[in-house]
Every structure is written in structure tokens, then in C-alpha cells.
Motif scaffolding. Structure first.
Motif, PDB file in Angstrom:
ATOM      1  N   LYS A  84       1.022  -1.062  -0.089  1.00 52.77           N
ATOM      2  CA  LYS A  84      -0.113   0.096  -0.025  1.00 52.77           C
ATOM      3  C   LYS A  84       0.769   1.235   0.078  1.00 52.77           C
ATOM      4  CE  LYS A  84      -4.212  -2.103   2.079  1.00 52.77           C
ATOM      5  NZ  LYS A  84      -3.775  -3.515   1.972  1.00 52.77           N
ATOM      6  N   LEU A  85       1.763   1.421  -0.851  1.00 54.47           N
ATOM      7  CA  LEU A  85       2.759   2.461  -0.902  1.00 54.47           C
ATOM      8  C   LEU A  85       2.279   3.611  -2.001  1.00 54.47           C
ATOM      9  CD1 LEU A  85       5.907   0.300  -1.531  1.00 54.47           C
ATOM     10  CD2 LEU A  85       4.825   1.108   0.704  1.00 54.47           C
ATOM     11  N   ASP A  86       2.942   4.837  -1.728  1.00 55.23           N
ATOM     12  CA  ASP A  86       2.651   5.878  -2.782  1.00 55.23           C
ATOM     13  C   ASP A  86       3.412   5.756  -3.818  1.00 55.23           C
ATOM     14  OD1 ASP A  86       0.523   7.357  -1.040  1.00 55.23           O
ATOM     15  OD2 ASP A  86       2.366   7.183   0.277  1.00 55.23           O
ATOM     16  N   MET A  87       4.351   5.307  -3.738  1.00 55.19           N
ATOM     17  CA  MET A  87       5.451   5.205  -5.020  1.00 55.19           C
ATOM     18  C   MET A  87       6.673   3.928  -4.776  1.00 55.19           C
ATOM     19  SD  MET A  87       7.855   8.607  -6.152  1.00 55.19           S
ATOM     20  CE  MET A  87       6.802   9.073  -7.079  1.00 55.19           C
ATOM     21  N   ILE A  88       7.116   3.468  -5.705  1.00 52.50           N
ATOM     22  CA  ILE A  88       8.273   2.629  -5.580  1.00 52.50           C
ATOM     23  C   ILE A  88       9.177   2.631  -6.497  1.00 52.50           C
ATOM     24  CG2 ILE A  88       7.336   0.759  -6.893  1.00 52.50           C
ATOM     25  CD1 ILE A  88       8.195  -1.159  -4.355  1.00 52.50           C
ATOM     26  N   PHE A  89      10.468   2.651  -6.197  1.00 50.91           N
ATOM     27  CA  PHE A  89      11.531   2.684  -7.115  1.00 50.91           C
ATOM     28  C   PHE A  89      12.142   1.221  -7.391  1.00 50.91           C
ATOM     29  CE2 PHE A  89      11.384   7.157  -5.665  1.00 50.91           C
ATOM     30  CZ  PHE A  89      11.623   7.922  -6.498  1.00 50.91           C
ATOM     31  N   ALA A  90      12.305   1.149  -8.486  1.00 47.28           N
ATOM     32  CA  ALA A  90      12.589  -0.561  -8.886  1.00 47.28           C
ATOM     33  C   ALA A  90      13.954  -0.277  -9.593  1.00 47.28           C
ATOM     34  CB  ALA A  90      11.698  -1.187  -9.713  1.00 47.28           C
ATOM     35  N   ASN A  91      15.053  -0.928  -9.003  1.00 47.26           N
ATOM     36  CA  ASN A  91      16.365  -0.962  -9.751  1.00 47.26           C
ATOM     37  C   ASN A  91      16.913  -2.554  -9.779  1.00 47.26           C
ATOM     38  OD1 ASN A  91      17.679   0.569  -6.846  1.00 47.26           O
ATOM     39  ND2 ASN A  91      16.931  -1.442  -6.944  1.00 47.26           N
ATOM     40  N   ASP A  92      17.914  -2.642 -10.548  1.00 43.65           N
ATOM     41  CA  ASP A  92      18.372  -4.127 -10.943  1.00 43.65           C
ATOM     42  C   ASP A  92      19.473  -4.218  -9.692  1.00 43.65           C
ATOM     43  OD1 ASP A  92      19.359  -6.072 -13.214  1.00 43.65           O
ATOM     44  OD2 ASP A  92      20.746  -5.811 -11.997  1.00 43.65           O
ATOM     45  N   ALA A  93      18.806  -5.729  -8.946  1.00 42.24           N
ATOM     46  CA  ALA A  93      19.872  -5.504  -7.793  1.00 42.24           C
ATOM     47  C   ALA A  93      21.348  -5.850  -8.058  1.00 42.24           C
ATOM     48  CB  ALA A  93      19.256  -6.895  -7.185  1.00 42.24           C
ATOM     49  N   ILE A  94      21.507  -6.697  -9.219  1.00 42.74           N
ATOM     50  CA  ILE A  94      23.259  -6.853  -9.229  1.00 42.74           C
ATOM     51  C   ILE A  94      23.853  -5.437  -9.726  1.00 42.74           C
ATOM     52  CG2 ILE A  94      24.946  -8.131 -10.895  1.00 42.74           C
ATOM     53  CD1 ILE A  94      22.844 -10.148  -9.521  1.00 42.74           C
ATOM     54  N   ALA A  95      23.148  -4.834 -10.663  1.00 38.92           N
ATOM     55  CA  ALA A  95      23.981  -3.559 -11.131  1.00 38.92           C
ATOM     56  C   ALA A  95      24.046  -2.375 -10.085  1.00 38.92           C
ATOM     57  CB  ALA A  95      23.113  -2.870 -12.483  1.00 38.92           C
ATOM     58  N   THR A  96      22.873  -2.590  -9.104  1.00 39.97           N
ATOM     59  CA  THR A  96      23.106  -1.485  -8.057  1.00 39.97           C
ATOM     60  C   THR A  96      23.445  -1.640  -6.717  1.00 39.97           C
ATOM     61  OG1 THR A  96      20.749  -1.119  -9.001  1.00 39.97           O
ATOM     62  CG2 THR A  96      21.329   0.121  -7.126  1.00 39.97           C
ATOM     63  N   PHE A  97      23.621  -2.854  -6.260  1.00 42.66           N
ATOM     64  CA  PHE A  97      24.234  -3.031  -4.946  1.00 42.66           C
ATOM     65  C   PHE A  97      25.651  -2.678  -4.861  1.00 42.66           C
ATOM     66  CE2 PHE A  97      20.924  -6.251  -3.675  1.00 42.66           C
ATOM     67  CZ  PHE A  97      20.750  -5.668  -2.288  1.00 42.66           C
ATOM     68  N   GLY A  98      25.996  -1.818  -4.217  1.00 39.98           N
ATOM     69  CA  GLY A  98      27.656  -1.339  -3.831  1.00 39.98           C
ATOM     70  C   GLY A  98      28.009  -0.258  -4.900  1.00 39.98           C
ATOM     71  N   ASN A  99      27.484  -0.280  -5.921  1.00 41.43           N
ATOM     72  CA  ASN A  99      27.836   0.467  -7.173  1.00 41.43           C
ATOM     73  C   ASN A  99      27.617   2.113  -6.934  1.00 41.43           C
ATOM     74  OD1 ASN A  99      29.001  -1.532  -8.497  1.00 41.43           O
ATOM     75  ND2 ASN A  99      27.206  -1.748  -9.890  1.00 41.43           N
ATOM     76  N   ASP A 100      28.624   2.952  -7.450  1.00 43.78           N
ATOM     77  CA  ASP A 100      28.289   4.290  -7.575  1.00 43.78           C
ATOM     78  C   ASP A 100      27.220   4.903  -8.362  1.00 43.78           C
ATOM     79  OD1 ASP A 100      30.159   4.731  -5.487  1.00 43.78           O
ATOM     80  OD2 ASP A 100      31.818   4.698  -6.883  1.00 43.78           O
ATOM     81  N   ALA A 101      26.814   4.181  -9.444  1.00 41.67           N
ATOM     82  CA  ALA A 101      25.943   4.786 -10.498  1.00 41.67           C
ATOM     83  C   ALA A 101      24.651   3.571 -10.575  1.00 41.67           C
ATOM     84  CB  ALA A 101      26.406   4.852 -11.747  1.00 41.67           C
TER      85      ALA A 101
END
Ligand code: PMT
Length: 404
Positions: free
Chosen positions: A348-365
Motif C-alpha cells: 500500500k505504497l504511494d511510490m516505489i523505485f525499482a532497480n536491478d539488484a546486481i547493477a545497483t548493490f554497492g555501485n556508485d551509479a
């Protein structure tokens, strides 16, 4: 004359400012501006036109910025290292100071005849010009027409000031003082979009104890959550950052609440009511039912851990009354859009941001897609700092629509 307030200047910390110099006697002031920007914590890359190099040397600007100066559009070595597209992507703000009449004319008509105009044309960030020229050149109808074209394309104008000129004339066309330009740069990052709002952000991983020396956790570095906190502060919010263990520096002017486990994080979130709640943390879904009181000794070939579900912090806050505007994140390795939309609905959220786990965890971009009931938008790959500013702008816009 504007004064530099320390509050405004902290917004330049870690910002990437591309400083462009055109030819003109005022180019010497760009050296002081560069020094001030670096002193305020900004990373500065300098691009100089041929004309600028007649007035001040690239060596001076290199010494002050601490970075090699960029001068050539068609230099294969330079293009391989940080070409015009990379420079444009890198910048959080492009400031051309001084900006000559010739440069304004070329930019207004979409020319990319040198490195500086090419970078400005390829920009993704705000572009500001600080004009400096003779008062008659400034007042000339052609320059005024070019000014109109540039302003209608969203280019910001810092100045010019009016007064005595190097040529002996008096009138408009003087470069603003470096301290004034510094202040105007800082103001670009202090949007005030969340002024008066209390924003609670969770970040980083949680650690679930197995015994006094071991734990279950995940690869979250906290970079995304800390960038979101910094962007919310920049937008004027009062920010509480509830963070699992990360080792990252705490953004200036933010209240850090350090936590370890999911249960700690839930307790901290419940004791900090918010207008906007942003759950960036990668919370462990399970914890060990009964962590051992002493270090587990190696004996049997197999060790079985009995795990129990952790409470869902975000769903708990979204179900509270009164509830804040609730924003979730979803990191997935497959079916990203479907899983994210399902979390938006079920929590029951107002908004969600979806990102690729492998590409996002720990990276700067990262790149990210936002979903809300009835809408979505995607932000292309960029630094987490840049991404966070765009996410905060969207959250501010959506939360004010929901308020209304
Ligand atoms: O920290 P970085 O290295 O920069 O990486 C950033 C990130 C990948 C961790 C971040 O961008 C991100 O996607 N965070 C959410 C991770 C995730 O997939 O969470 P989830 O699918 O388990 O949960 C969905 C949402 O519910 C998240 O907002 C999460 O914070 C929240 N949640 C989940 C479980 C739980 N017990 N409590 C929660 O609040």
C-alpha cells in the motif's frame, strides 16, 4: 553584494561542477571562482576555449582544480579519456564564466564548433552562463536576441553586473564577483522543494545475529540511501537517516540513527514520525529464531539455522495512522517491473523505485524506474547522487499532489 552563508555552501559538497571559460579579461576571476568551488567541497573540471587560453593558462586552472584541463574537441586522447559526452554526463552543473558574446551566439544557434559548446549541447545538467563583455556588446540587439533564445532553452543567466569596465566604459557586462557566482551555484542545489517536511529514510543492510561473532546480511553499501538523504537535505527537509552498518560518512545536517537488526530498524522508524518515509534499506527478511549466546563451535558437518520472518518495516509504517507518504525500493534480479508493482500494491505504497539488484548493490551509479498508482518514469544510468536529486524532486512533486 551577496554574502556566502555556510548553510548554502554546504550544498556544494561533492557536487560536480564543470567550469567553462571563454576569452575575455574577466577570465582571471575564474581562477578565484575555481578555488572557491573546490574550497566549498565541489569537484571541478575545467573546459577552456582557445580565447580563454590567451588570457589565463590551463596550468593555472589545473593547479586550482586539481584536474587536467580540457581544451580540445577533436583530440583522440582526450576523447578516449573524458570526451565531451562523458564530461556532459559527469556534471551536476555547468557554469560558463566568463561567457563571451561570441560563445552566447554560437550556443544560442546550436553550434558545437569547440569542446565547450559541444559539452553544453550534450548537457543533462542545468547550464548557467555568467556573461562578461563590453557594455555595448551586451546591449546590442543581436546579443539580446541570443539571450532570449538561451533563456527560452532553459539556460540560467548569472549576471552580468553593471559598473566600470576594463575598457573604460561604464554599464552592464561585468562578470559577477567569484563569491556571488559561488553563492548562485550553491543555490542551484538548494531547491527548498521539501522545506518544512520531516523525511525519515532507512538505508544500508541489516545484520541478523547468528551468535555473538556471526550474522546474516546482504551486499547493500548504503550508498543509495545516503545519497537520497543528502538530496532530501539539499531540498530543505529535516532528515532522519536510520541506517544499518555502512561505514559511510554521514551527510551534513542529518540526524543519524544507527541500527543493526531489522527489529532495531523497526523500533527506530516507529519512534520517528515523518511526513515522508523512504525505505531504501535492504532489510533481512528473516532472522535467526534464537541466536546462540556463545560462539557456535565447529563440530557437526551440517549446521541448521532456524529462521523466522522479520516484520515488514515499510508495510508497518504504511499501515500506521496517520501515515506518511510512503516510498519503497525494490531490487530484483528478474521480473523487475512486475515484482515492483506487486510490492507497490501489497504494501500500500504511494511510490516505489525499482532497480536491478546486481547493477545497483554497492555501485556508485544506477538507473531506476519509479512506479506510482497510474504512472511511471525511468531515470537513465547516472551517479547515485544525481539520481537521488531526481528521485527527491519526483517524491516532492508526487507527495504535494497527494496532499492537495
Ligand atoms: O545500498 P546500495 O549498495 O547503494 O544499494 C541500494 C539498494 C539496491 C539496496 C536499494 O536501491 C534498494 O533497492 N533497496 C531495497 C532492497 C530490496 O529489494 O528490498 P525488498 O524487496 O526486500 O523490500 C521492498 C521494500 O520494503 C524496500 O523498500 C525495503 O526497504 C522494505 N522492507 C523490506 C523488508 C522488510 N522486512 N522491511 C522493509 O521495510
Amino acid at each position: 553584494m551577496m554574502t556566502s552563508t555556510p548553510t548554502a555552501l554546504t550544498t556544494l559538497q561533492n557536487k560536480r561542477v564543470l567550469l567553462g571559460l571563454c576569452g575575455g579579461i574577466a577570465a582571471y576571476k575564474a581562477a578565484e571562482l575555481c578555488r572557491l568551488l573546490v574550497g566549498a567541497g565541489a569537484e571541478v573540471q575545467v573546459v577552456m576555449t582557445k580565447g580563454a587560453q590567451e588570457f589565463i593558462t590551463p596550468l593555472t586552472m589545473q593547479a586550482l582544480s586539481g584536474q587536467p584541463v580540457h581544451t580540445e574537441l577533436l583530440d583522440p586522447a582526450a576523447e578516449a579519456a573524458m570526451g565531451h559526452i562523458q564530461l556532459a554526463r559527469w556534471a551536476d552543473l555547468i557554469l560558463v564564466a566568463p561567457a563571451s558574446a561570441n560563445f552566447m551566439a554560437r550556443l544560442a544557434h546550436g553550434e558545437a564548433s569547440d569542446l565547450l559548446t559541444a559539452v553544453c549541447l550534450a548537457r543533462r545538467s542545468p547550464l548557467a552562463l555568467a556573461p562578461a563583455m563590453n557594455q555595448a556588446m551586451w546591449s546590442n540587439a543581436t546579443t539580446m536576441a541570443n539571450l532570449g533564445l538561451l533563456e527560452s532553452a532553459g539556460v540560467l543567466m548569472f549576471g552580468p553586473a553593471s559598473g566600470a569596465q576594463a575598457c573604460g566604459d561604464v554599464g552592464p557586462g561585468r562578470l559577477l564577483e567569484p563569491s556571488e557566482l559561488l553563492q548562485l551555484c550553491a543555490m542551484q542545489f538548494a531547491t527548498g522543494a521539501l522545506a518544512g517536511k520531516k523525511v525519515v529514510i532507512t538505508a544500508g543492510p541489516t545484520r541478523e545475529a547468528i551468535d555473538p561473532v556471526r550474522y546474516l546480511s546482504n551486499h547493500s553499501s548504503g550508498k543509495m540511501g545516503y545519497a537520497v538523504a543528502a538530496a532530501a537535505i539539499e531540498a530543505g527537509a529535516e532528515v532522519v537517516l536510520i541506517s544499518g552498518p555502512t561505514g559511510l560518512p554521514v551527510p551534513d545536517r542529518c540526524q543519524l540513527v544507527p541500527v543493526t537488526s531489522a527489529l532495531d530498524m523497526l523500533a527506530a522508524c516507529e519512534s520517528h514520525p515523518a511526513d515522508i518515509f523512504i525505505a531504501v534499506a535492504a532489510v533481512a527478511d528473516y532472522r535467526v529464531a534464537r541466536p546462540a549466546a556463545a560462539k557456535i563451535k565447529k563440530s557437526a558437518e551440517e549446521l541448521t539455522l532456524n529462521l523466522v520472518r522479520n516484520p515488514d518495516i515499510l508495510a508497518t509504517i504504511a499501515g500506521s495512522k496517520p501515515r506518511p507518504f510512503c516510498v519503497g525500493f525494490a531490487a530484483e534480479t528478474e521480473h523487475l517491473a512486475d515484482y515492483a508493482k506487486e510490492k507497490l500494491r501489497s504494501k500500500k505504497l504511494d511510490m516505489i523505485f525499482a532497480n536491478d539488484a546486481i547493477a545497483t548493490f554497492g555501485n556508485d551509479a544506477a538507473s531506476i524506474t519509479a512506479y506510482w498508482p497510474g504512472g511511471e518514469t525511468t531515470f537513465e544510468p547516472q551517479s547515485k547522487a544525481q539520481l537521488a536529486r531526481r528521485m527527491i524532486a519526483l517524491i516532492s512533486q508526487r507527495s504535494s499532489t497527494t496532499d492537495a
